[in-house]
Design an enzyme around this catalytic site. Structure first.
Site, mmCIF file in Angstrom:
data_model
loop_
_atom_site.group_PDB
_atom_site.id
_atom_site.type_symbol
_atom_site.label_atom_id
_atom_site.label_comp_id
_atom_site.label_asym_id
_atom_site.label_seq_id
_atom_site.Cartn_x
_atom_site.Cartn_y
_atom_site.Cartn_z
ATOM 1 N N SER A 1 19.818 8.683 -46.197
ATOM 2 C CA SER A 1 20.777 7.599 -46.000
ATOM 3 C C SER A 1 20.609 6.578 -47.134
ATOM 4 O O SER A 1 20.613 6.950 -48.301
ATOM 5 C CB SER A 1 20.552 6.988 -44.613
ATOM 6 O OG SER A 1 21.580 6.103 -44.277
ATOM 7 N N ARG B 1 24.230 -3.516 -34.019
ATOM 8 C CA ARG B 1 23.443 -2.330 -33.736
ATOM 9 C C ARG B 1 24.227 -1.314 -32.899
ATOM 10 O O ARG B 1 24.116 -0.100 -33.094
ATOM 11 C CB ARG B 1 22.165 -2.726 -33.018
ATOM 12 C CG ARG B 1 21.207 -1.575 -32.757
ATOM 13 C CD ARG B 1 20.742 -0.933 -34.047
ATOM 14 N NE ARG B 1 19.600 -0.059 -33.849
ATOM 15 C CZ ARG B 1 19.035 0.653 -34.806
ATOM 16 N NH1 ARG B 1 19.511 0.596 -36.048
ATOM 17 N NH2 ARG B 1 18.003 1.411 -34.568
ATOM 18 N N ASP C 1 27.640 14.887 -39.702
ATOM 19 C CA ASP C 1 27.441 13.512 -40.171
ATOM 20 C C ASP C 1 28.781 12.962 -40.647
ATOM 21 O O ASP C 1 29.320 13.427 -41.648
ATOM 22 C CB ASP C 1 26.414 13.516 -41.306
ATOM 23 C CG ASP C 1 26.058 12.114 -41.805
ATOM 24 O OD1 ASP C 1 26.722 11.142 -41.408
ATOM 25 O OD2 ASP C 1 25.100 12.011 -42.592
ATOM 26 N N HIS D 1 24.706 11.647 -38.373
ATOM 27 C CA HIS D 1 23.850 11.039 -39.394
ATOM 28 C C HIS D 1 22.388 10.986 -38.954
ATOM 29 O O HIS D 1 21.478 11.136 -39.765
ATOM 30 C CB HIS D 1 24.377 9.637 -39.696
ATOM 31 C CG HIS D 1 23.766 8.996 -40.894
ATOM 32 N ND1 HIS D 1 23.871 9.543 -42.152
ATOM 33 C CD2 HIS D 1 23.023 7.861 -41.040
ATOM 34 C CE1 HIS D 1 23.235 8.757 -43.020
ATOM 35 N NE2 HIS D 1 22.709 7.743 -42.366
ATOM 36 N N ASP D 2 22.174 10.759 -37.675
ATOM 37 C CA ASP D 2 20.813 10.707 -37.132
ATOM 38 C C ASP D 2 20.012 11.979 -37.382
ATOM 39 O O ASP D 2 18.777 11.950 -37.292
ATOM 40 C CB ASP D 2 20.856 10.462 -35.622
ATOM 41 C CG ASP D 2 20.544 9.016 -35.261
ATOM 42 O OD1 ASP D 2 20.361 8.200 -36.183
ATOM 43 O OD2 ASP D 2 20.479 8.719 -34.054
#
Lengths: 383, 383
Positions: free
Chosen positions: A157, A227, A323, A356-357
């Site tokens: 990232s 968040r 992602d 993405h995680d």
């Protein structure tokens, strides 16, 4: 911490700090009178100093990439799946350094630090910092540690952007660059999400133009919203469906009100409120701006291959199929530009469900690709 | 308004309201003591009363679908591209009704209306309303207008959900259902975005638990954030890239601060602040909840075909290739369930760059599909 530390963990680790008292001129033109970096190391530097790997962290990460700080820690560092004895980034073979960056709130100098000129926290008077500034300070850390050349610089990232910057800025100081789930620049949609997060923080009445420290408050609502938005973009639609679906909390019927109905609502509220205890809102602002600004091709009229021309490192690029924050298409832009620049590049697009995680998760194919590539680096490095 | 009203516009139109003084029991179990609906009509009902089309609006829409309210209007109704003389929904051939729904803030009874029991605005004491409630109140309006059966019920996004509900709940009251850019239920990701928007509104200190009317305030910051998030999800990544790219505002260099750098930031801030003047935050909360709750398959153990079994209307389903809020995959779920239920269904997946917003835009292939389908309806309807 688990009752017994797993044998494949680096175990108890101790964060360190290093002070750089000299003024540092930043890319924005302003300067810091000096700064501190927090970092951790795992494994042992060999006699030839050839086995050092730098790990670059992402937006909400820090220098605590592996192991445990104390016996009371419930969780290990953020990349425990990747770093440790016998793991892809093997602490038995490599000397691994993970450095926090300036602008952060996790031990390095940032907007919550005291401005020596005023005796007050910097707040929004902290100068803007960029990916290039981070890489320059990491190079200063490398100097202090006596590391002239990294065997590899590795990051996911925003960490992957730092890896690219390392390869462009200090071509002779790294042999390999591992760029995971990254992008050569943010899209308008990426910037848009960052901007909404910043607006959530900056319009919170407890923000006080960044001087909330003096007011004994923090922009809790805004940072929690930021968040929550982040979490939606880190996960794929499919991963959210698999994890939460339309399940209601505890299987209850609809409330027909505005309390939590769905599990996914409960999850987001929890993630938001937990983050507020762990992270400084001003740091969130600075780091998202560094993301927005990163665009190495801009100085070359948009020609990414031209920006990559100085690179000498061999590059491994990894992306994840689901992602959508930094999609495989973005990684392919990096790969194609490296090809055009005549650089050595390998590319792996990993089938992974978690968006993405995924770069933080133990996806077997991903770990296998990393293991194979790091094995090659280890053999070249004489370990 | 343009200096001369275009000849393909319905021209000056006059919103109307109708009061239903009888108590209405809602799906949530609570009841309204009575309610008002705002609506508009375009064209003329034929003698056979066979040419009526109901248009259902989406989250931030209202009953003003076409034409101009006054010579000072800068913009026409929200579906001016679709409705008018010679347009796909041709006001020379059809009698077109567009009704606002309860819970809204645009003239129908909603949380900003006065609760007769207290003499104060309902606020969050307004009962929860659902897609089914909206359809039942639209049926009551149809009764008042003397329309026993619609030639078609048409809608996009949340409007498409109302169309599905119409077809299930009143199978004999519509001959055609046109379901555009919709979904048979929200995904966890959809719900997550809605929840972040609601949290932005509800954690705004000016929200006062929904009683902001009495405080002379409104949760401007929260509602603006909600709208900004919405806009990101309405547009495709590609459309944002084409529209804004990484252009800086007025071509300026980076500010290295937190003012607007990028055009996309400027756009979002403008959209957010403009929406605050036009929409009631409580209505936003209620309508997003209605979206979250819509799930006709739930009562049939998740079997959408079973939920669709009562449908008698012919159905046209339309999706847009770059819509990631309600993706083509969601539309195909509807189509496949209709096939399994043995219903007549046509499906068009339109190549369009603008994501979910495409359903509001003059995409030629989309207008052509609508024109052809509506032509068939017109011929069946004897006009």
């Amino acid at each position: 911490m688990p009752a017994v530390i797993p044998t494949d963990s680096v175990g108890l680790v101790h964060p360190q700090t290093v002070d750089f008292p000299e003024p540092l001129t930043l890319e924005c033109g302003r300067s810091l009178p000096g700064y501190t970096l927090a970092y951790e190391t795992y494994g042992t530097l060999n006699a030839a100093r050839s086995n050092a790997i730098l790990v670059c962290h992402a937006l909400s990460g820090d220098h605590h990439a592996a192991g445990y700080h104390s016996v009371d820690d419930r969780k290990p560092g953020w990349w425990e799946t990747m770093i440790g004895p016998g793991k892809p980034i093997d602490s038995n073979r490599f000397f691994i350094v993970c450095s926090n960056f300036i602008g952060s709130c996790r031990g390095s100098t940032g907007p919550a630090s005291i401005d020596p000129a005023t005796g007050e926290p910097w707040g929004l008077n902290f100068p803007m910092v960029t990916v290039r500034d981070w890489v320059r300070t990491q190079a200063a850390l490398a100097d202090r540690l006596g590391i002239a050349q990294w065997a590899a610089v590795v990051g996911g990232s925003l960490g992957g952007m730092q890896v690219l910057e390392w390869a462009m800025l200090y071509p002779e100081r790294l042999r390999h660059a591992v760029v995971i789930a990254a992008a050569p620049r943010l899209t308008a949609q990426n910037i848009a999400f960052n901007e909404v997060c910043r607006q959530a923080i900056m319009t919170d009445p407890d923000f006080h133009e960044g001087r909330y420290y003096a007011h004994g408050t923090k922009p809790r609502r805004g940072l929690a919203l930021a968040r929550m938005i982040g979490h939606i973009t880190y996960l794929s639609d499919d991963a959210m469906r698999a994890k939460f679906g339309r399940d209601t909390r505890n299987g209850k019927a609809f409330s027909f009100g505005f309390d939590v109905d769905f599990e996914v609502e409960s999850y987001l509220r929890y993630q938001g409120s937990r983050f507020v205890e762990q992270f400084d809102a001003n740091s969130y602002l600075y780091i998202t701006k560094a993301l927005d600004y990163f665009d190495p091709a801009a100085a070359y009229g948009g020609d990414l291959a031209a920006a990559f021309a100085p690179i000498r490192a061999s590059v491994l690029v990894i992306s994840f199929s689901t992602d959508w924050r930094f999609s495989p298409e973005r990684s392919r832009e990096i790969v194609q530009a490296l090809y055009r620049a005549g650089r050595e590049v390998a590319y792996a697009e990993i089938e992974a469900a978690h968006g993405h995680d995924s770069f933080l998760l133990p996806v077997p194919q991903y770990l296998a690709v990393m293991s194979a590539y790091l094995e090659r680096i280890a053999q070249e490095s004489g370990r």
